[in-house]
Motif scaffolding. Sequence first.
Motif, PDB file in Angstrom:
ATOM      1  N   SER A 335       0.830  -1.213   0.000  1.00  0.00           N
ATOM      2  CA  SER A 335       0.000   0.000   0.000  1.00  0.00           C
ATOM      3  C   SER A 335       0.862   1.260   0.000  1.00  0.00           C
ATOM      4  O   SER A 335       0.508   2.266  -0.612  1.00  0.00           O
ATOM      5  CB  SER A 335      -0.938  -0.001   1.209  1.00  0.00           C
ATOM      6  N   LEU A 346      -7.265  -4.923  -7.687  1.00  0.00           N
ATOM      7  CA  LEU A 346      -6.482  -5.871  -6.898  1.00  0.00           C
ATOM      8  C   LEU A 346      -6.712  -7.295  -7.388  1.00  0.00           C
ATOM      9  O   LEU A 346      -7.827  -7.662  -7.768  1.00  0.00           O
ATOM     10  CB  LEU A 346      -6.893  -5.815  -5.423  1.00  0.00           C
ATOM     11  N   TRP A 348      -6.213 -10.829  -5.528  1.00  0.00           N
ATOM     12  CA  TRP A 348      -5.902 -11.418  -4.219  1.00  0.00           C
ATOM     13  C   TRP A 348      -5.479 -12.860  -4.431  1.00  0.00           C
ATOM     14  O   TRP A 348      -6.295 -13.734  -4.676  1.00  0.00           O
ATOM     15  CB  TRP A 348      -7.119 -11.319  -3.307  1.00  0.00           C
ATOM     16  N   HIS A 357      -8.602  -8.986   4.914  1.00  0.00           N
ATOM     17  CA  HIS A 357      -9.041  -8.687   3.553  1.00  0.00           C
ATOM     18  C   HIS A 357      -8.219  -7.532   2.986  1.00  0.00           C
ATOM     19  O   HIS A 357      -8.101  -6.480   3.618  1.00  0.00           O
ATOM     20  CB  HIS A 357     -10.525  -8.328   3.547  1.00  0.00           C
ATOM     21  N   GLN A 359      -8.722  -5.329   0.761  1.00  0.00           N
ATOM     22  CA  GLN A 359      -9.410  -4.058   0.520  1.00  0.00           C
ATOM     23  C   GLN A 359      -9.505  -3.200   1.780  1.00  0.00           C
ATOM     24  O   GLN A 359      -9.738  -2.000   1.689  1.00  0.00           O
ATOM     25  CB  GLN A 359     -10.810  -4.318  -0.043  1.00  0.00           C
ATOM     26  N   ASP A 360      -9.319  -3.826   2.959  1.00  0.00           N
ATOM     27  CA  ASP A 360      -9.283  -3.041   4.190  1.00  0.00           C
ATOM     28  C   ASP A 360      -8.042  -2.157   4.232  1.00  0.00           C
ATOM     29  O   ASP A 360      -8.043  -1.096   4.856  1.00  0.00           O
ATOM     30  CB  ASP A 360      -9.292  -3.966   5.414  1.00  0.00           C
ATOM     31  N   PRO A 363      -7.832   0.275  -0.783  1.00  0.00           N
ATOM     32  CA  PRO A 363      -9.209   0.447  -1.269  1.00  0.00           C
ATOM     33  C   PRO A 363      -9.295   0.489  -2.794  1.00  0.00           C
ATOM     34  O   PRO A 363      -9.550   1.528  -3.398  1.00  0.00           O
ATOM     35  CB  PRO A 363      -9.630   1.782  -0.645  1.00  0.00           C
ATOM     36  N   LEU A 366     -11.570  -5.221  -6.269  1.00  0.00           N
ATOM     37  CA  LEU A 366     -11.062  -6.594  -6.237  1.00  0.00           C
ATOM     38  C   LEU A 366     -11.550  -7.312  -7.490  1.00  0.00           C
ATOM     39  O   LEU A 366     -12.731  -7.650  -7.607  1.00  0.00           O
ATOM     40  CB  LEU A 366     -11.548  -7.312  -4.979  1.00  0.00           C
ATOM     41  N   SER A 412     -18.853  -1.397  -9.557  1.00  0.00           N
ATOM     42  CA  SER A 412     -18.519  -1.813  -8.194  1.00  0.00           C
ATOM     43  C   SER A 412     -19.081  -0.879  -7.139  1.00  0.00           C
ATOM     44  O   SER A 412     -19.344  -1.283  -6.012  1.00  0.00           O
ATOM     45  CB  SER A 412     -16.995  -1.895  -8.036  1.00  0.00           C
ATOM     46  N   ILE A 414     -17.423   1.474  -5.721  1.00  0.00           N
ATOM     47  CA  ILE A 414     -16.364   1.935  -4.813  1.00  0.00           C
ATOM     48  C   ILE A 414     -16.119   3.416  -5.043  1.00  0.00           C
ATOM     49  O   ILE A 414     -16.021   3.880  -6.164  1.00  0.00           O
ATOM     50  CB  ILE A 414     -15.062   1.148  -5.047  1.00  0.00           C
TER      51      ILE A 414
END
Length: 415
Positions: A335, A346, A348, A357, A359-360, A363, A366, A412, A414
């Motif tokens: 990050s 992302l 994963w 996780h 995304q925590d 941000p 995913l 999404s 986001i």
Amino acid sequence: MKIVFATGDEALDDYVSKKDGILEVGRALYAEQLVTMVPTLKPDVVLFSETIPTSRFDQKAGHVGAEANILKIMESIVEEGIRVVMILNDRPPGHPFLERLIGLGIYDLIMGDTIKVDQVIDALHHPGTRRQVKHLLRQEEELTSEDTYRAKEIKLVTTEEEKQESYQRPISQRVFRIAKSMTDVSEKLRKKWETRGKENATAPETTTLVQKSVVEVHQKEPEATPEKVIVLYSPEATGKTYVGVNTAIAAAKRLRVPVLYKDCTTTCKTKLWFNAPTFPFTLSDIPLTVAGRDAKPSAKVGVLIVEAAKKDDIPPGAVVYVVVDSDYARQVIISKSLDGIQPAGLIWNMAYEEACHPQDMIPLLLVLTLPYDRKAYGDTAKGIPRAFSDEALCDRLVKIIQMDPLHQYMRSGIG
């Protein structure tokens, strides 16, 4: 003196915090909390004990791999300019863990199975020095006069002198040396593949057979920008090669366009996945070429996939996906490395339910989750990437190439 406690010993923390000149500004329940607590609270000292759980998911102190995670956490603290006082179990001088800690500049090391609290308080008030912990490093034998290497005379020449010297060399000799070098390489490769062909003569033909021609290396084509340029980025070892190699195979199988995979890492592990001796090489039954950092895409290449651990290796205009795994400390480091990059999402890798996780911490959208696959990594030594036989995996990975990042981002929700 402002202190953040990370000992896992409530009685010790309470006792020390009541001493004169000590102000408690935070208390970590597990080691990984320090990565975010320290930059925010900005203490003068972190009091750390390796008996504290590493993460909220692993409450067993001293589990396998704990030392590696502790080192990453300590590195993030030291980078903030914060001093660390560490309470450790006894280890012999020269232990790699101690050497790495001292290499980070952590000199306040209190070791033993039984430690007096006064030792801890004294260490907090009196910073240690490298001289005090030098005895914990591996002691190398000192050189004697008999061991001293006597250097030969070194001749220094300017560029002009070097050019003149090369011009004086007979042209036939220079041509012979180049030709002989190329012949040697060609002959070695030919013999290597002939031997491998004989060994596999009785075995069923596999799709991992690699063909390389020395002539092809010298057939230069004009450099071009492929229609799709995908970058799999991570400064940490998060499985970029696993994701990248299988994505490249999936793209070549499904899209049937020439794919160029560039391994821009220093380790160049991609060769291991195909049992290939060197870069570049092209697979025999799918349009996939694998090469190193210096490869230039030709006009025929439809998809360029770049595996990058450094920002400098990201081509302009590329769609960048950040590859993370389930390790919290690595997520933090990744990050911090994203300044100046505009990732599309992302990936994963090696995911499992109990992990933090990503995304925590980061941000981003995913786009793909890949569970940990022990067998896939075991097949690496055999040169059998999983995408050759796993059609379901190919269907998932090829979506990375076909995806419209902006469209996915809008869907999404986001941000």
